[in-house]
Write a protein that holds these residues in place. Structure first.
Motif, mmCIF file in Angstrom:
data_model
loop_
_atom_site.group_PDB
_atom_site.id
_atom_site.type_symbol
_atom_site.label_atom_id
_atom_site.label_comp_id
_atom_site.label_asym_id
_atom_site.label_seq_id
_atom_site.Cartn_x
_atom_site.Cartn_y
_atom_site.Cartn_z
ATOM 1 N N ASN A 124 0.829 -1.220 0.000
ATOM 2 C CA ASN A 124 0.000 0.000 0.000
ATOM 3 C C ASN A 124 0.858 1.262 0.000
ATOM 4 N N CYS A 135 -0.718 -9.726 5.323
ATOM 5 C CA CYS A 135 -1.487 -8.849 4.447
ATOM 6 C C CYS A 135 -2.980 -9.061 4.653
ATOM 7 N N GLY A 138 -7.346 -6.961 -0.104
ATOM 8 C CA GLY A 138 -7.322 -5.655 -0.752
ATOM 9 C C GLY A 138 -5.979 -4.966 -0.719
ATOM 10 N N ASP A 139 -5.043 -5.493 0.065
ATOM 11 C CA ASP A 139 -3.699 -4.892 0.118
ATOM 12 C C ASP A 139 -3.010 -5.008 -1.239
ATOM 13 N N VAL A 140 -2.311 -3.940 -1.614
ATOM 14 C CA VAL A 140 -1.576 -3.920 -2.885
ATOM 15 C C VAL A 140 -0.081 -4.036 -2.598
ATOM 16 N N GLU A 142 3.670 -4.095 -4.166
ATOM 17 C CA GLU A 142 4.337 -3.538 -5.347
ATOM 18 C C GLU A 142 5.850 -3.658 -5.215
ATOM 19 N N THR A 176 2.878 -5.218 -9.810
ATOM 20 C CA THR A 176 2.025 -5.075 -8.632
ATOM 21 C C THR A 176 1.178 -6.342 -8.469
ATOM 22 N N THR A 178 -2.370 -7.739 -5.982
ATOM 23 C CA THR A 178 -3.393 -7.451 -4.981
ATOM 24 C C THR A 178 -3.807 -8.750 -4.314
ATOM 25 N N VAL A 180 -6.442 -10.587 -3.036
ATOM 26 C CA VAL A 180 -7.889 -10.475 -3.227
ATOM 27 C C VAL A 180 -8.669 -11.021 -2.043
#
Length: 206
Positions: A124, A135, A138-140, A142, A176, A178, A180
């Protein structure tokens, strides 16, 4: 990429299974245990032996995890409502190093731990260098801009031996991923059969 390169093959042979599905595993050539007595016929394993083996296989799959770390995750799973075995798998898969591996940013779970440790990952938008970081949905995740051209990363993305599971959305053009949702046992692409129910039995009795 990691000090455990040789050790992961020892784990394979000790378990008698290619637990990561790696093409270079010695199990692809020698389907027996290590050492001079490795080819001896094995007797029937006790219930304790089966439970211990299931625990060691699942713990070994996630790399350098210590018994203390693994037991802590089990204790967390036990406290939550629902199927403890399914929750245990979900908690293991929500670790940052596991998601980095599932997103195919690195070739192995061992490399994922080191990749995170070396500060190549943002969660994030914030730098996180703790492989066990949990995590949330919804955490991204990268890869840092200065790390996007690393050879290990570019090679891993091209690996044909495994796919990104549906509980992780990966965009390799942007590097990246995510997280889910938290997966269950049937969602996780283990190359071998994992038996979290036996792991739960092991800890319940010991």
């Amino acid at each position: 990429m990691t000090k455990r390169t040789a050790a992961k093959y020892k784990i394979d042979r000790r378990m008698g299974e290619n637990i990561w599905g790696r093409p270079k595993s010695p199990l692809n050539k020698r389907e027996y245990g290590p050492g001079q007595h490795g080819q001896r016929r094995k007797g029937k394993m006790s219930d304790f032996g089966l439970q211990l083996r299931a625990k060691q296989k699942l713990k070994g799959y996630y790399g350098d995890m210590t018994e203390k770390q693994f037991r802590r995750i089990y204790a967390d799973a036990e406290r939550r409502r629902g199927d403890t075995g399914e929750i245990l798998i979900g908690l293991l898969e929500s670790r940052l190093d596991a998601i980095v591996y599932r997103a195919k940013f690195v070739p192995t779970v061992f490399a994922a731990r080191q990749f995170v440790n070396h500060g190549h990952v943002l969660v994030n938008g914030k730098a996180v260098n703790i492989p066990s970081y949990r995590c949330k949905e919804g955490d991204v995740i990268e890869v840092r801009a200065k790390s996007k051209q690393l050879t290990v990363l570019l090679e891993a993305v091209q690996l044909a031996e495994r796919d990104v599971p549906d509980y992780v959305e990966a965009d390799h053009s942007k590097m990246t991923a995510t997280f889910v949702r938290m997966p269950g046992l049937s969602d996780v692409p283990y190359p071998v059969i994992m038996e979290p129910n036996l792991v739960i039995e092991f800890y319940a009795q010991n």
